[in-house]
Enzyme design. Structure first.
Site, PDB file in Angstrom:
ATOM      1  N   SER A   1       6.117   7.585  12.948  1.00  0.00           N
ATOM      2  CA  SER A   1       6.222   6.187  12.337  1.00  0.00           C
ATOM      3  C   SER A   1       6.943   5.145  13.222  1.00  0.00           C
ATOM      4  CB  SER A   1       6.703   6.242  10.899  1.00  0.00           C
ATOM      5  OG  SER A   1       7.340   5.155  10.665  1.00  0.00           O
TER       6      SER A   1
ATOM      7  N   ASP B   1       0.727  -1.355   0.210  1.00  0.00           N
ATOM      8  CA  ASP B   1       0.129   0.069  -0.043  1.00  0.00           C
ATOM      9  C   ASP B   1       0.784   1.475   0.063  1.00  0.00           C
ATOM     10  OD1 ASP B   1       0.907  -0.232   2.578  1.00  0.00           O
ATOM     11  OD2 ASP B   1      -0.777  -0.254   3.600  1.00  0.00           O
ATOM     12  N   HIS B   2       2.233   1.110   0.375  1.00  0.00           N
ATOM     13  CA  HIS B   2       2.758   2.418   0.440  1.00  0.00           C
ATOM     14  C   HIS B   2       3.595   2.735  -0.737  1.00  0.00           C
ATOM     15  CE1 HIS B   2       1.809   2.111   4.712  1.00  0.00           C
ATOM     16  NE2 HIS B   2       2.704   3.210   5.112  1.00  0.00           N
TER      17      HIS B   2
ATOM     18  N   ARG C   1       8.858   3.083  11.435  1.00  0.00           N
ATOM     19  CA  ARG C   1       9.978   2.577  10.546  1.00  0.00           C
ATOM     20  C   ARG C   1      11.417   2.576  11.162  1.00  0.00           C
ATOM     21  NH1 ARG C   1       9.369   8.604   7.605  1.00  0.00           N
ATOM     22  NH2 ARG C   1       7.151   7.618   7.612  1.00  0.00           N
TER      23      ARG C   1
ATOM     24  N   ASP D   1       3.716  -0.958  11.625  1.00  0.00           N
ATOM     25  CA  ASP D   1       3.167   0.464  11.004  1.00  0.00           C
ATOM     26  C   ASP D   1       2.706   1.033  12.376  1.00  0.00           C
ATOM     27  OD1 ASP D   1       2.433   1.995   8.328  1.00  0.00           O
ATOM     28  OD2 ASP D   1       1.110   2.399   9.964  1.00  0.00           O
TER      29      ASP D   1
ATOM     30  N   ARG E   1      -1.283  12.625   9.955  1.00  0.00           N
ATOM     31  CA  ARG E   1      -0.314  13.432  10.156  1.00  0.00           C
ATOM     32  C   ARG E   1       0.000  14.392   9.342  1.00  0.00           C
ATOM     33  NH1 ARG E   1       3.636   7.888  11.291  1.00  0.00           N
ATOM     34  NH2 ARG E   1       2.725   7.865  13.231  1.00  0.00           N
TER      35      ARG E   1
HETATM   36  C1  MIC Z   1       3.496   6.688   8.465  1.00  0.00           C
HETATM   37  O1  MIC Z   1       2.122   6.754   8.462  1.00  0.00           O
HETATM   38  O2  MIC Z   1       4.323   7.348   8.690  1.00  0.00           O
HETATM   39  C2  MIC Z   1       3.911   5.189   7.831  1.00  0.00           C
HETATM   40  C3  MIC Z   1       4.619   5.477   6.704  1.00  0.00           C
HETATM   41  O3  MIC Z   1       2.837   4.436   7.772  1.00  0.00           O
HETATM   42  C4  MIC Z   1       4.896   4.533   8.870  1.00  0.00           C
HETATM   43  C5  MIC Z   1       5.392   3.493   8.443  1.00  0.00           C
HETATM   44  C6  MIC Z   1       6.630   3.616   7.568  1.00  0.00           C
HETATM   45  O4  MIC Z   1       7.297   4.651   7.683  1.00  0.00           O
HETATM   46  O5  MIC Z   1       6.649   2.776   6.629  1.00  0.00           O
HETATM   47  C7  MIC Z   1       4.178   4.519  10.287  1.00  0.00           C
HETATM   48  O6  MIC Z   1       3.251   4.825  10.593  1.00  0.00           O
HETATM   49  O7  MIC Z   1       4.684   3.770  11.032  1.00  0.00           O
HETATM   50 FE1  SF4 Z   2      -0.759   4.876   5.069  1.00  0.00          FE
HETATM   51 FE2  SF4 Z   2       0.434   5.607   7.444  1.00  0.00          FE
HETATM   52 FE3  SF4 Z   2      -0.864   7.209   5.905  1.00  0.00          FE
HETATM   53 FE4  SF4 Z   2      -2.312   5.186   6.887  1.00  0.00          FE
HETATM   54  S1  SF4 Z   2      -1.095   6.979   7.944  1.00  0.00           S
HETATM   55  S2  SF4 Z   2      -2.441   5.840   4.923  1.00  0.00           S
HETATM   56  S3  SF4 Z   2      -0.684   3.516   6.841  1.00  0.00           S
HETATM   57  S4  SF4 Z   2       1.050   6.203   5.198  1.00  0.00           S
END
Ligand code: MIC
Ligand code: SF4
Length: 749
Positions: free
Chosen positions: A637, A89-90, A639, A154, A442
């Protein structure tokens, strides 16, 4: 699996109630019901005791699954020990519209998708193809269940709290442990109770509950705590609305959030083809809620209680640049004027993992419909990212997408897209100051379109739609009118919608691929020449001595989220290649000494250069370094790249005023030193040319602080005390050079 959890739950809850000698909150019941078999039951100390758990399942999204699975491949296990899934999905860039964008992604990321599909197939992991949807929505529709415990790579895994789970975001190394059948460790959380009285109505949505809570608790107020929502207001809310609240709970740093099992969850389970789960949950519903004494006198059982009257709650807009800057819509005119925020809304974006339920979309549609009916014109651009193919298919069938297209909307792929910087926004490179509103979680700088001057405000999908129609950030749909094409003043009617589709959900191809029953013959290939994937080399173990002569790499000033440490967007493509992605290390962090990003002094040459290049120079010279940071370092996140990159490039310690939970654990897991100032004022003592010694490592022990000697360029020095939260086990990880090295050794035996 669910049957087993439910069969064991009553006795486990009863045993815990006895041991503690008091009624239990829901969060406690689920935690106690999931203690690892080798973990003795005790009255654990909140915020102190480390406890081992056995989660029921694991979910991973493609951007983090690569690293999680590269680690799992080294664990030497033939199959995952608990049900696990991967969700693509990312990595899909939102550019034109869903179909074309998906084709491009399939071509661009073929190597990564093939890798994830074959690893999944080999190790018994369910695989959700690109276009199937966003991890958290797919989990809610298919896997989440009341009273369960899951972890996911995540931070927004917490979404499943909407279905009464304890669902927690973790780094890939934690997921790797659980998939390898090892216990999963968590500090016993503190408990925050949120009592919802009254009832949502009119323009107010579940999103406003969490926007308000974020305003109260701030981005670090939930750290180390589970937030449990209850009260009549909670019961009156849809299951997906509860999911939205839990989802964005990641933004207050909460370990997770949850709700007690109720009618709304039962309805949702039934609507998504899980009547059997609903029926089973009904039989033990008292264990899927707190004991009645708890909700009758919450102050006695929670560390903190917040009460929100939903009948009085106003729609909110949070932002810019931080999700906890909460402004009720009636105050936006003042706030925008006082802060000089551009009030013209350029784009309204709805959807994402948190706000693309059938209910959300139907309420947004009820506004979109009024554009034509009232002779209006939508002023801003408008986009939709559905959370899953099931939602997309159903809203298309029910005519919603047609109504959106009448207001000029673009439907992007069922993926994260603009929420994670995978948005090829036309003109973003000009870096113009501008305002967007979205229903995501975010809004950190550069997050959506890479432009540091885009001000992003977070709101409910309803409010985003109204503001996009008005094209004005200060438009208050409750009181204000709009001028239509005929010059008349018109008011938007309050949004209305349906919690669940009357005709049921439908989907043609949900996008799921089950793994082979026996995957032992499946080959997983990683080309040594690949720039997207790289097999991992074990990190070096600790050398057994104190660390002397370290250079200060950067003293980061202010907010330093994982987006600042390891940016997403264009960098997501290197998530499976540690060396390549390390070239983004800390490039978003602000250097205290010159207020610039990605410009630090190389102490060997005296010259200023990018952070990654400077660190590579220290590494080449065999010199370690340290990174210094402010409050809530590593917020956001899960990550683990934000921990692995400094580890890979030879940073030895991260010293900050305070850490966000997941990031601190990620650092420990990767064998890094995660330290906090005993006296936060000592942050000021660090100077740009400092050389630093870390002392006390040969007696590294739980609860025992270490000391740091700062040798300044003028020959003077300061000695400061630093704290840490390592337990015995975590100290072993440090010594071994990372937790994975310990699993590797066990396999070798
Ligand atoms: C996000 O919302 O920041 C992400 C991208 O989903 C991250 C995960 C990632 O960095 O791959 C998260 O929330 O953990
Ligand atoms: Fe994707 Fe993270 Fe955004 Fe949710 S908050 S849509 S998991 S990047």
């Amino acid at each position: 699996m669910i049957k087993k959890v439910y069969a064991e739950m009553p006795a486990r809850v009863e045993a815990a109630r006895k041991a503690l000698g008091r009624p239990l909150t829901l969060a406690e019941k689920i935690l106690f019901a999931h203690l690892h078999k080798d973990q003795a039951l005790a009255n654990f100390e909140r915020g102190k005791s480390y406890v081992d758990f056995a989660p029921d399942r694991v979910a991973m999204q493609d951007a983090t699954a690569q690293m999680a699975l590269l680690q799992f491949m080294q664990a030497g296990r033939p199959k995952v020990a608990v049900p696990s899934t991967v969700h693509c999905d990312h990595l899909i860039t939102a550019r034109v519209e869903a179909k074309q964008d998906l084709e491009v992604a399939n071509a661009e990321s073929k190597e990564v998708y093939d890798f994830l599909a074959s690893v999944s197939n080999k190790y018994g992991i369910g695989f959700w193809k690109p276009g199937a949807g966003i991890i958290h929505q797919v989990v809610l529709e298919n896997y989440a269940f009341p009273g369960g415990m899951m972890i996911g790579t995540d931070s927004h895994t917490v979404n499943a709290g909407g279905l009464g789970m304890i669902a927690i975001g973790v780094g890939g190394a934690d997921a790797c442990d659980v998939m390898a059948g090892l216990p999963w460790e968590l500090k016993w959380p503190k408990l925050i109770g949120v009592k919802l009285t009254g009832k949502l109505s009119g323009w107010t949505a579940p999103k406003d509950v969490i926007l308000k809570v974020a305003g109260i608790l701030t981005v670090k107020g939930g750290t180390g705590a589970i937030v449990e929502y209850f009260g009549e207001g909670a019961n009156a809310m849809s299951c997906t609305g509860k999911g939205t609240i839990c989802n964005m709970g990641a933004e207050i740093g909460a370990t997770t959030s949850t709700f007690g099992y109720d009618e709304s969850m039962s309805r949702y389970l039934k609507a998504t083809g899980r009547e059997e789960v609903a029926n089973m949950a009904d039989t033990i519903s008292q264990h899927l809620n707190a004991d009645p004494e708890v909700y009758a006198d919450p102050a006695k059982y929670f560390d903190q209680v917040i009460e929100i009257n939903l009948s009085e709650l106003e729609p909110h807009l949070n932002g810019p640049f931080t999700p906890d800057l909460a402004t009720p819509i009636s105050k936006m005119k003042e706030m925008a004027a006082a802060n000089g925020w551009p009030t013209k809304v350029e784009v309204g974006l709805i959807g994402s993992c948190t706000n693309s339920s059938y209910e959300d979309i139907s309420r947004a549609v009820s506004l979109a419909r009024q554009v034509k009916e009232k002779g209006l014109k939508t002023k801003a651009e408008y986009t939709i990212t559905p959370g899953s193919e099931q939602v997309r298919y159903t809203i298309e069938r029910d005519g919603f997408l047609d109504i959106f297209s009448e207001i000029g909307a673009t439907v992007f792929a069922n993926a994260c897209g603009p929420c994670i910087g995978m948005w090829d926004r036309v003109g973003a490179e000009k870096a113009e100051r501008n305002t967007i509103v979205h229903s995501f979680n975010r809004n950190f700088a550069k997050r959506a379109d890479g432009n540091p001057n885009t001000l992003a405000f977070v709101a409910s999908p309803e409010l985003v739609t109204a503001l996009a129609i008005a094209g004005d950030l200060t438009f208050n749909p409750i009181t204000d009118t709009l001028t239509n094409e005929k010059g008349e003043q018109v008011k938007l009617d309050e949004p209305t919608g349906q919690e669940l589709p009357q005709r049921g959900f439908a989907v043609e191809d949900a996008g799921y691929q089950a793994p082979a029953a026996d995957g032992s013959g499946v080959q997983v290939a990683v080309a040594p020449t690949s720039n997207r994937l790289q097999l991992l080399d074990p990190f070096q173990p600790w050398e057994g001595t104190d660390l002397k002569g370290l250079k200060l790499l950067i003293k980061a000033k202010g907010k330093c989220t994982t987006d600042h440490i390891s940016m997403a967007g264009p960098w997501l493509k290197f998530r499976g290649h540690l060396d390549n992605i390390s070239n983004n290390m800390l490039i978003g962090a602000v250097n205290f000494f010159n207020e610039k990003t990605d410009l630090v002094k190389n102490q060997l040459t005296g010259e200023y250069g990018p952070v990654p290049a400077t660190q590579r120079a220290y590494k080449a010279a065999g010199i370690g370094s340290i990174v210094v940071g402010d409050e809530n370092y590593g917020e956001g996140s899960s990550r683990e790249h934000a921990a692995m990159e400094p580890r890979h490039l030879g940073v030895r310690a991260i010293l900050v005023k305070s850490f966000a939970r997941i990031h601190e654990t990620n650092l420990k897991k990767q064998g890094m030193l995660a330290l906090t100032f005993a006296d936060k004022n000592d942050y000021d003592k660090l100077q740009e040319d400092d050389t630093i010694d870390i002392l006390g490592l040969t007696e590294f022990a739980p609860g025992k602080s270490l000391s740091l000697v700062l040798h300044h360029a003028d020959g003077s020095s300061d000695t400061i005390q630093v704290n840490h939260t390592y337990n015995e086990q975590q100290i072993e990880w440090f010594k071994a050079g990372g937790a994975l090295n310990i699993i590797r050794k066990q396999v070798a035996k």
